[in-house]
Design an enzyme around this catalytic site. Structure first.
Site, short mmCIF file in Angstrom:
data_model
loop_
_atom_site.label_atom_id
_atom_site.label_comp_id
_atom_site.label_asym_id
_atom_site.label_seq_id
_atom_site.Cartn_x
_atom_site.Cartn_y
_atom_site.Cartn_z
N CYS A 79 0.65 -1.19 -0.04
CA CYS A 79 -0.50 -0.61 0.02
C CYS A 79 0.62 1.33 -0.02
CB CYS A 79 -0.68 0.38 1.28
SG CYS A 79 -2.20 1.24 1.08
N HIS A 182 -3.36 -4.64 -0.13
CA HIS A 182 -3.36 -5.13 1.17
C HIS A 182 -3.70 -6.66 1.29
CE1 HIS A 182 -3.21 -1.82 3.75
NE2 HIS A 182 -4.11 -0.94 2.35
N GLU A 184 -3.22 -8.99 3.38
CA GLU A 184 -3.47 -9.26 4.40
C GLU A 184 -4.34 -9.07 4.44
OE1 GLU A 184 -2.72 -4.66 5.27
OE2 GLU A 184 -1.90 -6.86 3.99
#
Length: 211
Positions: A79, A182, A184
């Site tokens: 990001c 992202h 994650e």
């Protein structure tokens, strides 16, 4: 060991926990010596470009990031962590980025909602490493974005998404991988990317992503 650089901005622990979830020996660290000794480095980032760059420099971890890249260690930007690899951003005029990748981060195109806060499909370019390909080999990947600014087009771009036109979603240059989205927060697709990065670190792959 994978060092997740902790420069005090945002929820950096989510990247650490996701890497640990896929079996990586990952640790969030603010200690430049610990980070410098790591086999791989992750630079996450949320919030504004200027605040992130100022905090990174104040922590001394900017030098660690640059040294890791110079040494050819596996490196993952996430990001704003990806955006900081560029020369600068229109979001924070006058604040220099790390300058590893050429160009300036620009506002998303007119006519779209800002920020892009949604799942979007990756358009993976031919020649991108396996880290961006789906398990069935089609490259059909849906990942989660939260951003108002994006990196310019260029030879290092290996995936885009459609948001008022093609928007840079991932870049790759040798041992450097970076994602605007992202991983994650991107479910199975994102965890697969983090697993690929962890595997790369574990085998000491400095030559670039496997094709």
């Amino acid at each position: 060991m994978i060092a997740v650089l902790d420069y005090g901005i945002g929820n950096l622990r989510s990247a650490e926990k996701a890497l640990q979830h896929v079996g990586a020996d990952a640790a969030l660290t603010a200690d430049p010596d610990v980070a410098a000794a790591a086999d791989g480095v992750v630079l996450p980032g949320v919030g504004s470009f200027g605040r992130c760059m100022e905090a990174l420099r104040a922590s001394g971890l900017d030098a660690v990031a640059l040294s890791a890249l110079d040494a050819g260690k596996p490196f993952l930007g996430i990001c704003v962590g990806m955006q900081m690899l560029y020369e600068g951003s229109d979001e924070s005029p006058g604040v220099a980025g790390l300058g590893v990748l050429p160009g300036t981060i620009r506002l998303l195109p007119a006519g779209v909602k800002r920020p892009q806060m949604q799942w979007n499909r990756l358009d993976v370019r031919p020649g991108a490493g396996r880290w961006l390909r789906s398990e069935d080999g089609t490259g059909e990947q849906w990942v989660y974005f939260v951003h108002s600014y994006a990196a310019p087009a260029g030879p290092d771009v290996v995936a885009t998404c459609d948001y008022g036109g093609p928007v840079t979603a991932a870049v790759e240059r040798g041992p450097l991988w970076a994602t605007q989205f992202h991983p994650e927060k991107s479910g199975a697709a994102g965890l697969a990317i983090l697993r690929a990065f962890a595997e790369r670190v574990s085998v000491g792959d400095l030559s670039g992503a496997s094709r």
